[in-house]
Design an enzyme around this catalytic site. Structure first.
Site, PDB file in Angstrom:
ATOM      1  N   GLU A   1     -37.761 -58.162  54.972  1.00  0.00           N
ATOM      2  CA  GLU A   1     -38.044 -56.878  55.623  1.00  0.00           C
ATOM      3  C   GLU A   1     -39.464 -56.455  55.284  1.00  0.00           C
ATOM      4  OE1 GLU A   1     -35.117 -54.316  53.738  1.00  0.00           O
ATOM      5  OE2 GLU A   1     -36.603 -52.794  53.319  1.00  0.00           O
TER       6      GLU A   1
ATOM      7  N   HIS B   1     -28.888 -54.872  46.614  1.00  0.00           N
ATOM      8  CA  HIS B   1     -27.749 -55.403  47.378  1.00  0.00           C
ATOM      9  C   HIS B   1     -26.717 -56.120  46.511  1.00  0.00           C
ATOM     10  CE1 HIS B   1     -30.665 -55.767  51.084  1.00  0.00           C
ATOM     11  NE2 HIS B   1     -30.365 -54.517  50.811  1.00  0.00           N
TER      12      HIS B   1
ATOM     13  N   ASN C   1     -29.365 -57.417  55.485  1.00  0.00           N
ATOM     14  CA  ASN C   1     -28.958 -56.229  54.721  1.00  0.00           C
ATOM     15  C   ASN C   1     -27.449 -56.018  54.892  1.00  0.00           C
ATOM     16  OD1 ASN C   1     -31.604 -56.176  56.119  1.00  0.00           O
ATOM     17  ND2 ASN C   1     -32.031 -54.605  54.629  1.00  0.00           N
TER      18      ASN C   1
HETATM   19  P1  FAE Z   1     -21.406 -47.950  47.450  1.00  0.00           P
HETATM   20  O1  FAE Z   1     -22.025 -47.486  48.710  1.00  0.00           O
HETATM   21  O2  FAE Z   1     -22.275 -48.285  46.299  1.00  0.00           O
HETATM   22  O3  FAE Z   1     -20.353 -46.827  47.003  1.00  0.00           O
HETATM   23  C1  FAE Z   1     -19.658 -46.861  45.790  1.00  0.00           C
HETATM   24  C2  FAE Z   1     -19.436 -45.427  45.316  1.00  0.00           C
HETATM   25  O4  FAE Z   1     -18.509 -45.438  44.222  1.00  0.00           O
HETATM   26  C3  FAE Z   1     -20.699 -44.746  44.803  1.00  0.00           C
HETATM   27  O5  FAE Z   1     -20.841 -43.495  45.424  1.00  0.00           O
HETATM   28  C4  FAE Z   1     -20.451 -44.601  43.294  1.00  0.00           C
HETATM   29  O6  FAE Z   1     -21.068 -43.459  42.732  1.00  0.00           O
HETATM   30  C5  FAE Z   1     -18.942 -44.524  43.217  1.00  0.00           C
HETATM   31  N1  FAE Z   1     -18.378 -44.987  41.938  1.00  0.00           N
HETATM   32  C6  FAE Z   1     -18.716 -46.080  41.229  1.00  0.00           C
HETATM   33  N2  FAE Z   1     -17.947 -46.209  40.112  1.00  0.00           N
HETATM   34  C7  FAE Z   1     -17.073 -45.137  40.157  1.00  0.00           C
HETATM   35  C8  FAE Z   1     -16.027 -44.700  39.294  1.00  0.00           C
HETATM   36  N3  FAE Z   1     -15.679 -45.390  38.187  1.00  0.00           N
HETATM   37  N4  FAE Z   1     -15.373 -43.556  39.601  1.00  0.00           N
HETATM   38  C9  FAE Z   1     -15.701 -42.838  40.713  1.00  0.00           C
HETATM   39  N5  FAE Z   1     -16.681 -43.221  41.577  1.00  0.00           N
HETATM   40  C10 FAE Z   1     -17.356 -44.359  41.296  1.00  0.00           C
HETATM   41  O7  FAE Z   1     -20.481 -49.225  47.697  1.00  0.00           O
HETATM   42  N6  FAE Z   1     -28.130 -51.900  52.760  1.00  0.00           N
HETATM   43  C11 FAE Z   1     -28.363 -52.081  54.067  1.00  0.00           C
HETATM   44  O8  FAE Z   1     -27.529 -52.664  54.767  1.00  0.00           O
HETATM   45  N7  FAE Z   1     -29.528 -51.623  54.652  1.00  0.00           N
HETATM   46  C12 FAE Z   1     -30.493 -50.998  53.921  1.00  0.00           C
HETATM   47  O9  FAE Z   1     -31.525 -50.565  54.474  1.00  0.00           O
HETATM   48  C13 FAE Z   1     -30.276 -50.822  52.525  1.00  0.00           C
HETATM   49  N8  FAE Z   1     -31.222 -50.239  51.744  1.00  0.00           N
HETATM   50  C14 FAE Z   1     -30.929 -49.969  50.430  1.00  0.00           C
HETATM   51  C15 FAE Z   1     -31.849 -49.258  49.654  1.00  0.00           C
HETATM   52  C16 FAE Z   1     -31.532 -48.888  48.358  1.00  0.00           C
HETATM   53  C17 FAE Z   1     -32.533 -48.139  47.523  1.00  0.00           C
HETATM   54  C18 FAE Z   1     -30.263 -49.225  47.814  1.00  0.00           C
HETATM   55  C19 FAE Z   1     -29.874 -48.829  46.413  1.00  0.00           C
HETATM   56  C20 FAE Z   1     -29.348 -49.940  48.571  1.00  0.00           C
HETATM   57  C21 FAE Z   1     -29.663 -50.318  49.871  1.00  0.00           C
HETATM   58  N9  FAE Z   1     -28.757 -51.009  50.668  1.00  0.00           N
HETATM   59  C22 FAE Z   1     -29.033 -51.250  51.984  1.00  0.00           C
HETATM   60  C23 FAE Z   1     -27.470 -51.474  50.126  1.00  0.00           C
HETATM   61  C24 FAE Z   1     -26.268 -50.622  50.566  1.00  0.00           C
HETATM   62  O10 FAE Z   1     -26.528 -49.253  50.373  1.00  0.00           O
HETATM   63  C25 FAE Z   1     -25.028 -51.089  49.767  1.00  0.00           C
HETATM   64  O11 FAE Z   1     -24.800 -52.449  50.078  1.00  0.00           O
HETATM   65  C26 FAE Z   1     -23.791 -50.276  50.096  1.00  0.00           C
HETATM   66  O12 FAE Z   1     -23.976 -48.909  49.817  1.00  0.00           O
HETATM   67  C27 FAE Z   1     -22.571 -50.795  49.334  1.00  0.00           C
HETATM   68  O13 FAE Z   1     -21.419 -50.174  49.854  1.00  0.00           O
HETATM   69  P2  FAE Z   1     -20.094 -50.086  49.003  1.00  0.00           P
HETATM   70  O14 FAE Z   1     -19.074 -49.362  49.800  1.00  0.00           O
HETATM   71  O15 FAE Z   1     -19.749 -51.434  48.483  1.00  0.00           O
END
Ligand code: FAE
Length: 515
Positions: free
Chosen positions: A370, A455, A493
């Site tokens: 990207e 990721h 992504n």
């Molecule tokens: P996630 O979205 O991480 O959600 C998990 C949630 O569970 C979070 O809110 C945590 O706070 C919560 N949690 C964790 N442990 C506990 C616990 N013990 N008790 C209660 N709550 C808890 O998981 N991906 C893209 O496709 N495109 C992009 O442009 C992109 N840019 C990114 C930029 C940044 C800076 C970052 C950090 C990530 C980026 N990603 C991107 C990755 C994407 O946001 C990530 O793959 C997803 O958010 C993962 O989704 P999940 O549902 O697995």
């Protein structure tokens, strides 16, 4: 006063009380959790979502909910005294800033060989990410999720996910003319000149809003240096899409600022233990709730850590030995190149990436890079990239009985294949352009951002640690529904794939387990 587009709605919260009994409990409110909550609620089931981060609806003293990249304060970072920026240096000097300790939005969780960036708050990663909403090419799908029917995914679940996420495309003629994407046009021109294909990338940021930002009719967000610490406007994060819809059913309650610490079998389902925290991270209460069904959606790291700990301590001792393994970082590596004066990238840079260099077909080192913004507020002459590469190294989470925590055994040296794949693109571009790598951005003298990932994927891999739909079959009523199901890589992504897979799995679970 500019017409600021107000967030779609403030998400009401409904905290659980100690001793509550609920039909379904979802741990985490990112992509997997939001899909599960919405579809369960639509099927008539009451759902409690437990989220360790804040519900980001209240403005701070500056009138904004989120702070900017260039002026971070406590809201930026999860319980840190100093920011931990992915691009941490300029001219070799640290640009991290002292902040007050707070339950801020971006966590950089440190393991021995890698820092894993994750969103914290109601909406998970959607609050902090770049919004790049990429559906992988179907021809590569078999290498991502070999046990899943690609025809169903591309016929039904990817379209469903894209529609519900509100994915849109940039107007290419605007892209070609606006100052704000000059950096990406330079990236495209240089890739073209070296024979690499580039592709526009869809996004959940509202590009019409962005155009209005440029014309000055609305408050700036993507054009105002907002992204990894949250976007005040413009981005359709999950709190505006899936979660807003879920709460709108009247069947979903959200409990923010509660960290789930244990899950174990109990009369009537599973006992879910949690600690309520304040904005300094201190525990202010502990609660125990019984849920008939529990959905692990704490993200690849959060879910893996919980399951590995529960297996080791015997609370879920029958979980398979594979739990905790198969973790990868989607081959992430960052790098920047220094351009000549005639290829200035501009001091105005939209924070939302829209372009990728697609070199995945190169069997010698597949990569999708990207073209990233570097909104430093001044001309840097730098082209910054986040490369997603094919890297087959996999890490494993293990329980540390000494500390009671969970470690990840990833080693920075395992990123060499990712560096090698990225070099196949950027060495060639440098040679053609007569340019060099920047060595001052990831440390005092460090070319590769090889110890960071955005990721995290895997740790509870589909059809290995779970059945082919995310069921933890040793424990009826326990499910995994987030990025931990995906075996380490998505070729692009990841969040569209996480969302689409969750859509597929929850449909099967509702039809077969909850009928
Ligand atoms: P996630 O979205 O991480 O959600 C998990 C949630 O569970 C979070 O809110 C945590 O706070 C919560 N949690 C964790 N442990 C506990 C616990 N013990 N008790 C209660 N709550 C808890 O998981 N991906 C893209 O496709 N495109 C992009 O442009 C992109 N840019 C990114 C930029 C940044 C800076 C970052 C950090 C990530 C980026 N990603 C991107 C990755 C994407 O946001 C990530 O793959 C997803 O958010 C993962 O989704 P999940 O549902 O697995």
């Amino acid at each position: 006063m500019l017409a600021a587009k107000t967030p779609a709605r403030a998400l009401p919260t409904k905290p659980l009380a100690d001793g509550d009994k609920v039909p379904a409990l979802v741990i985490g409110s990112g992509y997997g959790g939001a899909v599960a909550a919405l579809r369960l609620a639509q099927a008539g089931i009451d759902v409690a979502i437990v989220e360790m981060g804040m519900s980001w609806t209240q403005p701070g003293s500056d009138g904004k909910v989120f702070c900017t990249l260039l002026k971070p304060d406590g809201r930026s970072s999860w319980l840190r005294d100093k920011t931990d920026q992915p691009v941490s240096h300029i001219m070799g000097a640290s640009i991290n800033k002292s902040i007050s300790r707070y339950t801020g939005i971006l966590d950089s969780e440190r393991f021995s060989g890698i820092r894993v960036y994750q969103g914290r708050g109601v909406g998970g990663g959607s609050l902090v990410n770049g919004g790049m909403a990429v559906t992988p090419k179907q021809e590569y799908f078999g290498s991502i999720l070999p046990s899943v029917d690609a025809g169903e995914m591309y016929g039904t679940y990817y379209p469903r996910a894209n529609a519900a996420l509100g994915v849109n495309n940039i107007d290419q003629s605007w892209f070609d003319s606006t100052d704000w994407y000059k950096y990406a046009r330079i990236g495209r021109k240089q890739a073209d000149r070296s024979g690499f294909a580039t592709t526009f990338v869809p996004n959940v940021y509202d590009f019409n809003y962005m155009k209005q930002e440029e014309s000055g009719s609305v408050t700036k967000s993507a054009l105002g240096g907002e992204v990894i610490y949250g976007n005040n406007y413009g981005k359709k994060s999950l709190d505006k899409t899936y979660l807003a819809q879920a709460v709108g059913t009247g069947k979903v309650g959200i409990t923010p600022m509660h960290v789930v610490t244990a899950v174990s079998p109990a009369e009537g389902g599973y006992k879910v233990e949690m600690k309520q925290i304040d904005t300094s991270g201190n525990t202010v209460a502990t609660k125990s709730v019984v849920a008939q069904k529990v959905f692990f959606a704490a993200g690849s790291v959060g879910t893996s850590k919980l399951l590995v700990a529960m297996k080791a301590t015997g609370e879920l001792g029958n979980l398979p030995d594979s739990v905790g393994s198969g973790w990868g970082h989607n081959g992430n590596v960052m790098v920047a190149r220094q351009n000549h004066a005639w290829d200035a990238t501009g001091s105005n840079q939209a924070t939302i990436p829209t372009l990728g260099i697609d070199n995945w077909a190169d069997s010698g080192g597949p990569a999708f890079a990207e073209v990233s913004p570097f909104p430093a507020g001044l001309e840097t002459f730098a082209s910054l990239y986040l490369a997603i590469t094919k890297n087959t190294n996999r890490g494993k989470f293990t329980y540390n009985s000494g500390s009671g925590g969970v470690d990840l055994n990833w080693q920075t040296s395992w990123n060499q294949p990712s560096i090698d794949a990225a070099k196949r693109i950027f060495d060639k571009i440098n040679k053609k352009e007569g340019t060099i790598y920047r060595t001052d951005l990831f440390g005092p003298t460090k070319t590769w951002g090889d110890d960071i990932t955005y990721h995290p994927l895997g740790g509870c891999v589909l059809n290995q640690s779970t059945d082919n739909y995310g069921r933890l079959t040793q424990y009826q009523g326990l499910y995994v529904i987030d990025g931990s199901l995906i075996p380490g890589m998505t070729t692009v992504n990841p969040f569209v794939t996480i969302t689409a897979l969750a859509e597929r799995n929850i449909e099967n679970i509702i039809a077969n387990d909850l009928g």
